[in-house]
Design an enzyme around this catalytic site. Sequence first.
Site, PDB file in Angstrom:
ATOM      1  N   GLU A  60       0.429   3.036  -1.027  1.00 24.61           N
ATOM      2  CA  GLU A  60      -0.033   2.830   0.353  1.00 24.61           C
ATOM      3  C   GLU A  60       0.784   3.645   1.346  1.00 24.61           C
ATOM      4  O   GLU A  60       1.228   3.137   2.383  1.00 24.61           O
ATOM      5  CB  GLU A  60       0.000   1.337   0.704  1.00 24.61           C
ATOM      6  CG  GLU A  60      -0.914   0.520  -0.194  1.00 24.61           C
ATOM      7  CD  GLU A  60      -1.066  -0.935   0.227  1.00 24.61           C
ATOM      8  OE1 GLU A  60      -0.137  -1.498   0.807  1.00 24.61           O
ATOM      9  OE2 GLU A  60      -2.148  -1.492  -0.040  1.00 24.61           O
ATOM     10  N   ASP A  71      -5.008  -7.174  -5.648  1.00 20.95           N
ATOM     11  CA  ASP A  71      -4.048  -7.495  -4.601  1.00 20.95           C
ATOM     12  C   ASP A  71      -4.128  -8.950  -4.172  1.00 20.95           C
ATOM     13  O   ASP A  71      -4.656  -9.232  -3.088  1.00 20.95           O
ATOM     14  CB  ASP A  71      -4.307  -6.574  -3.393  1.00 20.95           C
ATOM     15  CG  ASP A  71      -3.217  -6.686  -2.349  1.00 20.95           C
ATOM     16  OD1 ASP A  71      -2.158  -7.247  -2.665  1.00 20.95           O
ATOM     17  OD2 ASP A  71      -3.424  -6.207  -1.221  1.00 20.95           O
ATOM     18  N   GLU A 115      -2.263 -14.381   2.582  1.00 20.75           N
ATOM     19  CA  GLU A 115      -2.965 -13.269   3.218  1.00 20.75           C
ATOM     20  C   GLU A 115      -4.470 -13.347   2.975  1.00 20.75           C
ATOM     21  O   GLU A 115      -5.267 -13.040   3.855  1.00 20.75           O
ATOM     22  CB  GLU A 115      -2.395 -11.965   2.652  1.00 20.75           C
ATOM     23  CG  GLU A 115      -3.103 -10.716   3.109  1.00 20.75           C
ATOM     24  CD  GLU A 115      -2.490  -9.443   2.533  1.00 20.75           C
ATOM     25  OE1 GLU A 115      -1.498  -9.528   1.783  1.00 20.75           O
ATOM     26  OE2 GLU A 115      -3.018  -8.353   2.846  1.00 20.75           O
TER      27      GLU A 115
HETATM   28  C1  GCV Z   1       3.602  -5.100   2.271  1.00 16.80           C
HETATM   29  C2  GCV Z   1      -1.346  -5.439   0.541  1.00 16.80           C
HETATM   30  C3  GCV Z   1      -1.014  -5.991   1.899  1.00 16.80           C
HETATM   31  C4  GCV Z   1       0.085  -5.181   2.562  1.00 16.80           C
HETATM   32  C5  GCV Z   1       1.306  -5.170   1.622  1.00 16.80           C
HETATM   33  C6  GCV Z   1       0.880  -4.572   0.289  1.00 16.80           C
HETATM   34  C7  GCV Z   1       1.999  -4.565  -0.714  1.00 16.80           C
HETATM   35  O1  GCV Z   1      -1.949  -4.208   0.660  1.00 16.80           O
HETATM   36  O2  GCV Z   1      -2.154  -6.009   2.705  1.00 16.80           O
HETATM   37  O3  GCV Z   1       0.396  -5.785   3.785  1.00 16.80           O
HETATM   38  O4  GCV Z   1       2.359  -4.443   2.174  1.00 16.80           O
HETATM   39  O5  GCV Z   1      -0.175  -5.333  -0.238  1.00 16.80           O
HETATM   40  O6  GCV Z   1       2.045  -5.491  -1.514  1.00 16.80           O
HETATM   41  O7  GCV Z   1       2.818  -3.676  -0.684  1.00 16.80           O
END
Ligand code: GCV
Length: 719
Positions: free
Chosen positions: A309, A383, A411
Amino acid sequence: MSFLKKSLALMCVLFLAKPVFAIEEDGYDLWLRYRPLDSHSGSKLAQHAQAIVYAAEPSQTVNAAVAELRRGVGGMSGRTPATVRKLRDGALVLATPASMPALKDLNLPMVELGTEGYLLRGVRLQGHRVTLIAANSDVGLLYGAFAWLRLARTGADLATLTTQSTPKVKLRMLNHWDNLDRTVERGYAGESIWDWWSLPDIRDPRYVDYARANASLGINGTVLTNVNSKAEVLTPAWIAKTAAVADILRPYGIKVYLTARFSAPLELKEASTADPLDPAVAAWWKSKANEIYKAIPDFGGFLVKANSEGQPGPQDYGRNHADGANMLARAVAPHNGVVLWRAFVYSPESREDRAKQAFNEFKPLDGRFDSNVVIQVKNGAIDFQPREPFHPLFGAMPKTALGLELQITKEYLGFATHLAYLGTMYEELLKADTRLRDVGPTVAEIVDGSFHHTSSTAMAGVANIGSSRMWSGSHFDQANWYVFGRMAWDPRATARDVAREWVAQTFSAKPVVVDAVTEMMMTSREAVVNYMTPLGLHHLMDTGHHYGPGPWVDNLQRADWNPVYYHKADRNGVGFDRGPGGSNAVAQYAPAWSRVFSDPHTTPDEYLLWFHHLPWDYSMRSGKTLWQEVIAHYDAGVLSVADSQARWVKLKPSIDPLRHADVAARLAVQLREAQWWRDACIAYFQSVSGLPLPNGVRPPPLTLDQYKARRFSFAPGRG
Ligand code: GCV
């Protein structure tokens, strides 16, 4: 009797019949409330804790154990025991072999306890009838003290007590996704608990309560910063702040860790590259590690999100994850530090099914990581969705230490407003049979190292803690912190048992409360799965904040960020084909699972659309068509929330008013939002399938465009 007298008598009866709650509870005390027991139980408890004996000079950790016992016994019985050196009848005795050599006369199984385990037992010691809390270390005594208090609070018979416990996983950690500006990525409980601005000089007493709560569960490590944090966290000012936190947590057996941004040497302008194979870079990390260990001699190590990411990583220099992880591991190895390297990777360039990418990148590196590297793997391959099959990496890397990463913060399960107890989700994962053999090993047996005989074992939970007075943003979200800790200690613990003990400590030990609240908790996660992502659907949430439904979203920069990528719904059907004719992600599982998952007729319903793209009229086991079944699940999810709401209303006389009202308000929001998820998803899937709603199904009250038009600029939790 005169009318006045009668009225007064009636008022007295009504007043006495109404439960009196000593204080309005705001949730700050978590499960460590120690409210007064009834007088009979209170005096029984006091009989077993007439004094606290520790025979040697106490350490900070023993002092913490003694203080907790005094607080707990005092709170529950009204009699705070004195702390003494000499044995006496009815005492609670804290003893290690070093502090009390007489322990050896009892022939206790001390070796089995290892360095962190404890034993609780009523014994006769040098002529005195006492309750023994024995361990090989001070932290074992602390864990034993918390365990004894837990048993006392949950109604165990203290007279016949004989129990022992050792943690099955070595590193039991929280991962905070807390930024340096105190925002919390995916945090729904206010600002970060870490007040970086006032540290290191001002040490909020709340840090001690944080340590107590974690120690009560056996959590022994915490990563203070977000995996997406800035490199600045490795500068001297932040190291000093981290050292202050470490000093506070140390007596409670908790080590601190930091996240390491891979490009730190470059970003801090102290090197011209971050290439892990460049000797200058390795030297920079070594000297950085030395600097940190000078300030924090028991610093745990680094957690790293690399090449994921948009985060920098070794691949930016043509190197692989092992090159990157090992370089960092060698910097902390002389200090016994650990590198937790995350396997949550998926590339912006790759057109491969996102669910396959981590396996493809990491499996070939099996056996190439240094012994102080743990590869931290999320529970599932996408995720933290409300339901995912277990990650295929579990069992696929026998020569590598694999740690498990769970998300405690919700989340994707309704933030801190929806009641979703994650114990059932964790248990489902830990009990999942990888089928590497005819039977087993389970994911728990991989994670606790018993199957591959791995000694570096780890379980990490993405924390749901913030500066909210009730810590986790809602009362019930405290249970997710709790169950994470209890399952990290023992991955074979059951969600139901843990729920029961949490309820007894947090709300009330009355069976009527424990039974009803446990039932609400046990059904809650399945309800969320049903009203959000039933039958293996996943990633249907709205963009950015991830709040509410967004199955229509198709305009994000990366294909694999769009819900349409995951459900692939159209006129002909729905679901992601991961079978042999599709992405063939099924081949990443052991052959027995691969066969099962390849065929929709053998795939369990809960994973059906995860692995298969099927026509809307596909005939389900229930006899319904897929379209009817999807709708039935959405409806069942909403109904289940309504049921919980009704149960909670009935509990009003047994729960203190403040907490009862807060939970009731959240359940009302949850019901409204469950309905919204159901309506918006049905409206969307109907728009693509073109199918009429089955008879008797309530149509969504708004048009699809109205659902699509909703905007939530105020939704919390963005990084
Ligand atoms: C900390 C997902 C979440 C992100 C998070 C990422 C990760 O994409 O939306 O907020 O980033 O996972 O676990 O690194």
